[in-house]
Write a protein that holds these residues in place. Sequence first.
Motif, PDB file in Angstrom:
ATOM      1  N   ARG A 145       0.904  -1.200   0.056  1.00 42.51           N
ATOM      2  CA  ARG A 145       0.246   0.277   0.040  1.00 42.51           C
ATOM      3  C   ARG A 145       0.618   1.184  -0.234  1.00 42.51           C
ATOM      4  O   ARG A 145       0.719   2.027  -0.672  1.00 42.51           O
ATOM      5  N   ASP A 146       1.970   1.195   0.444  1.00 46.37           N
ATOM      6  CA  ASP A 146       2.097   2.604   1.284  1.00 46.37           C
ATOM      7  C   ASP A 146       3.295   2.192   0.207  1.00 46.37           C
ATOM      8  O   ASP A 146       4.188   3.804   0.053  1.00 46.37           O
ATOM      9  N   ARG A 149       2.608   1.154  -4.119  1.00 48.25           N
ATOM     10  CA  ARG A 149       1.045   1.612  -4.896  1.00 48.25           C
ATOM     11  C   ARG A 149       1.623   2.951  -5.246  1.00 48.25           C
ATOM     12  O   ARG A 149       1.062   3.287  -6.355  1.00 48.25           O
ATOM     13  N   ASP A 239      -4.032  -2.575  -5.189  1.00 44.44           N
ATOM     14  CA  ASP A 239      -5.247  -1.820  -4.933  1.00 44.44           C
ATOM     15  C   ASP A 239      -6.574  -3.443  -4.623  1.00 44.44           C
ATOM     16  O   ASP A 239      -7.280  -3.039  -3.352  1.00 44.44           O
ATOM     17  N   VAL A 242      -4.709  -4.832  -1.221  1.00 41.62           N
ATOM     18  CA  VAL A 242      -4.628  -4.524  -0.557  1.00 41.62           C
ATOM     19  C   VAL A 242      -6.497  -4.016   0.429  1.00 41.62           C
ATOM     20  O   VAL A 242      -6.534  -4.229   1.747  1.00 41.62           O
ATOM     21  N   GLY A 246      -6.699  -5.374   3.874  1.00 39.51           N
ATOM     22  CA  GLY A 246      -6.142  -4.802   4.815  1.00 39.51           C
ATOM     23  C   GLY A 246      -6.652  -4.484   5.927  1.00 39.51           C
ATOM     24  O   GLY A 246      -7.540  -4.874   6.286  1.00 39.51           O
TER      25      GLY A 246
END
Length: 246
Positions: A145-146, A149, A239, A242, A246
């Motif tokens: 994600r961090d 992406r 996406d 996650v 997530g």
Amino acid sequence: MPTTSLLDRFLDGLTPLRPRAVWAHGSLAGGDYQEGRSDLDLIAVLPGPVGLGTVRRVVALHRRLRTVPLAAKLHCSYLTPAGLDDPDRSHLTWAHGQVMRRPVTPVTRRELHDFGRVLHGEPPAGLLPAVPERQLNDFVVRDQRDYWRPAVDKARLWRQDVWVDLGLLTFARATVTLRDGRLISKREALDELVPLGAPAELVADITRRRYDDHPAPAAEDWLTRRAELTRAYLAPAIDTLVTTYG
């Protein structure tokens, strides 16, 4: 074998620092090592605090090895017993020809427990705390994600082999870890990519460059198309991953 010779010289040079353990992780431990292409990813556990004197000796050791074949691919993080239980703590590291500080991630820690190769001293299970599933999964989701992406949105990066290879392979490995609760090698990750929806021509490109003896350089138009294909695949794939985990 150049790899064996380099490791022998490294371990011999490390002796004055009295390491409690030296471990290999990554491809060298996981069975997908390609001499001359793969990095040599190592962890050394030193007996006490890493002060300025120790830093100088570590830097001197790696600089002495610079002329040894494959030395540029040898990366090592230096831990101490007091810092073994904190995956967020940064440690003295030699990588890419320079000294830095970076953490030993939950993925690396799990690799060491699952298939780490002991080069010297005590095994990982005797020194390194186990990695809880939640900690591992949280790290994998956060990394996708961090880090990955936002990187997908930087078009200039994706004309480079290293970004294409690591972006796709890391995504496949992350998916299997989150889905099945296990770690896989880069070779195994290649086999996962097409079933995960990655374009077959991207997977063939990575395979050719990783495993052919003398891969031909890519044409300019392919570099452009490859970057577009990779970004178009990874953005929605990350996406979805996650959102799911997530």
